[in-house]
Design a protein around this motif. Sequence first.
Motif, mmCIF file in Angstrom:
data_model
loop_
_atom_site.group_PDB
_atom_site.id
_atom_site.type_symbol
_atom_site.label_atom_id
_atom_site.label_comp_id
_atom_site.label_asym_id
_atom_site.label_seq_id
_atom_site.Cartn_x
_atom_site.Cartn_y
_atom_site.Cartn_z
ATOM 1 N N ASN A 60 3.577 24.012 -34.122
ATOM 2 C CA ASN A 60 3.412 23.425 -35.444
ATOM 3 C C ASN A 60 2.370 22.310 -35.451
ATOM 4 O O ASN A 60 1.529 22.226 -36.357
ATOM 5 C CB ASN A 60 4.766 22.896 -35.925
ATOM 6 N N ILE A 63 -1.337 23.554 -35.257
ATOM 7 C CA ILE A 63 -1.673 24.283 -36.483
ATOM 8 C C ILE A 63 -1.943 23.305 -37.619
ATOM 9 O O ILE A 63 -2.901 23.451 -38.378
ATOM 10 C CB ILE A 63 -0.537 25.257 -36.869
ATOM 11 N N SER A 241 -6.106 23.729 -30.330
ATOM 12 C CA SER A 241 -5.148 24.825 -30.398
ATOM 13 C C SER A 241 -4.143 24.677 -29.258
ATOM 14 O O SER A 241 -4.332 23.874 -28.345
ATOM 15 C CB SER A 241 -5.880 26.163 -30.263
#
Length: 487
Positions: A60, A63, A241
């Motif tokens: 989470n 992102i 990422s």
Amino acid sequence: MEKRLSAREKFSYGAGAVGKDMVYALTATYILYYYQDLLGINPVYMGIILLAARVFDAFNDPIMGIIVAKTKTRFGRFRPWLLIGTILNSVFLILLFAVPSGMSASGLIAYASVFYIMWGTTYTMMDIPYWSMVPAFTNVGKERENVSAMARSCAGAGSALIQIFTMIIVPVVGAFGLDGAKAAMDRFGVTEVTDKMVTTVTEINGFFWIAVIVAAIFLITTLLTCINIKEKSSVEMKAASVKQMFKALFSNDQAMVVVITIVLVNTAFYITSNLVIYFFKYDFGGADWNGSYTLFNMFGGAIQILSMMILFPILRRFFNLIRLFKISLIMSVVGYGTLLLIAFTAMNNVFILFVPGLFIFSANGLLTVMTTVFLANTVDYGEFKNGRRDESVIFSMQTFVVKLASGLAALVASIALAVFNISNDTGAAETAGTSSVVGLRMVMVIIPVAGLLIALLIFGKKYILTDEKLKEIIVENMKKQPTPPSE
């Protein structure tokens, strides 16, 4: 000449940290107690929910970082998400502490799972842009460092406020909207109501109103930040990422050492913070247990903040960071040992607990500062070893590992509560000297001490970035920088 930040801007940004960490501290400290002790959820299930939510954050957080980085609006890329995340998180915070009456055991588990994960998701929605926006309104150098340090201190103050005042306010606001024993009968659907039932219902209702109050403060402080902080449109944000985070970690052995150390140290302290309310309620005991608990937290919160702001700069003059880190770890172990010895005496005065508390809370404050510094040092080391600076990646990892530590600690604490049968439904733990109380003491002390000693061993053997080594690395990194063209 670049414009300097005004006092109003600094205050507004710091205010945002106060409200934000009040919210985090409320859930981190009391969510297990609320659902397990007051509502009766199986503690193991609750521990699994809390850990699963933290693992979910591993995906989470990055992102959300990518979403923020790609955002472009007339209000900037950070403030819209900061405001949206705060509004949504405030709603889910209230819902988290507003469990409908009469739910079955499976219904409670489902409710806690859904709303805790949604709370964590929306917290990330505002937390990532809050810390990421610092370069968007500060000048490089001392101003940026001072604003970051000020915000961290304000965050600590917000957390301390929750630790100090929650259990003072809960019994007071808990009576609001209730009609004594009748309310308890309506809530539990029974005809015979005990004083214990009424007290439990009052606490449940009190936590709901605390959530409402904290959510209101959260919204006000975030609005101050959004209104008074103006972003610089030219600032770009690099988001990492999940793959980049772990690649940067595994290719940087010093970052790996620091991350493992952070997990061990934070897990140790979080286990204690999760269980300390049970220690006061079922072990220290007494009709005014929450008063003693509040007084202890007040002392601990003050010591922790003072150690970060005053004690650390003083000790830094006499010790290098590595030695001070080891001293702090040993301080915490001594504090835990003293706590265990005191626990097996006739405890009748909360002030005697201030002795181990002084060691533990001071060490926690010092270690919090130093782990952040050590992680920053691994960025320079990564550039030296791998030829790239992974600042955003490394610090995204820090956010995740701290959350992971809180999840692991909650699971350990939950298993301990289940194994030793410590809950609001049983009196087995209410008499000092029972196996339940002894088990609680051992888990509160032995597991944290083991984690701290392992951290000391790993850090002492594997961390090599001394002050001298860092100077050499910085010199080498500067040599690798391209020479600017002559005019």
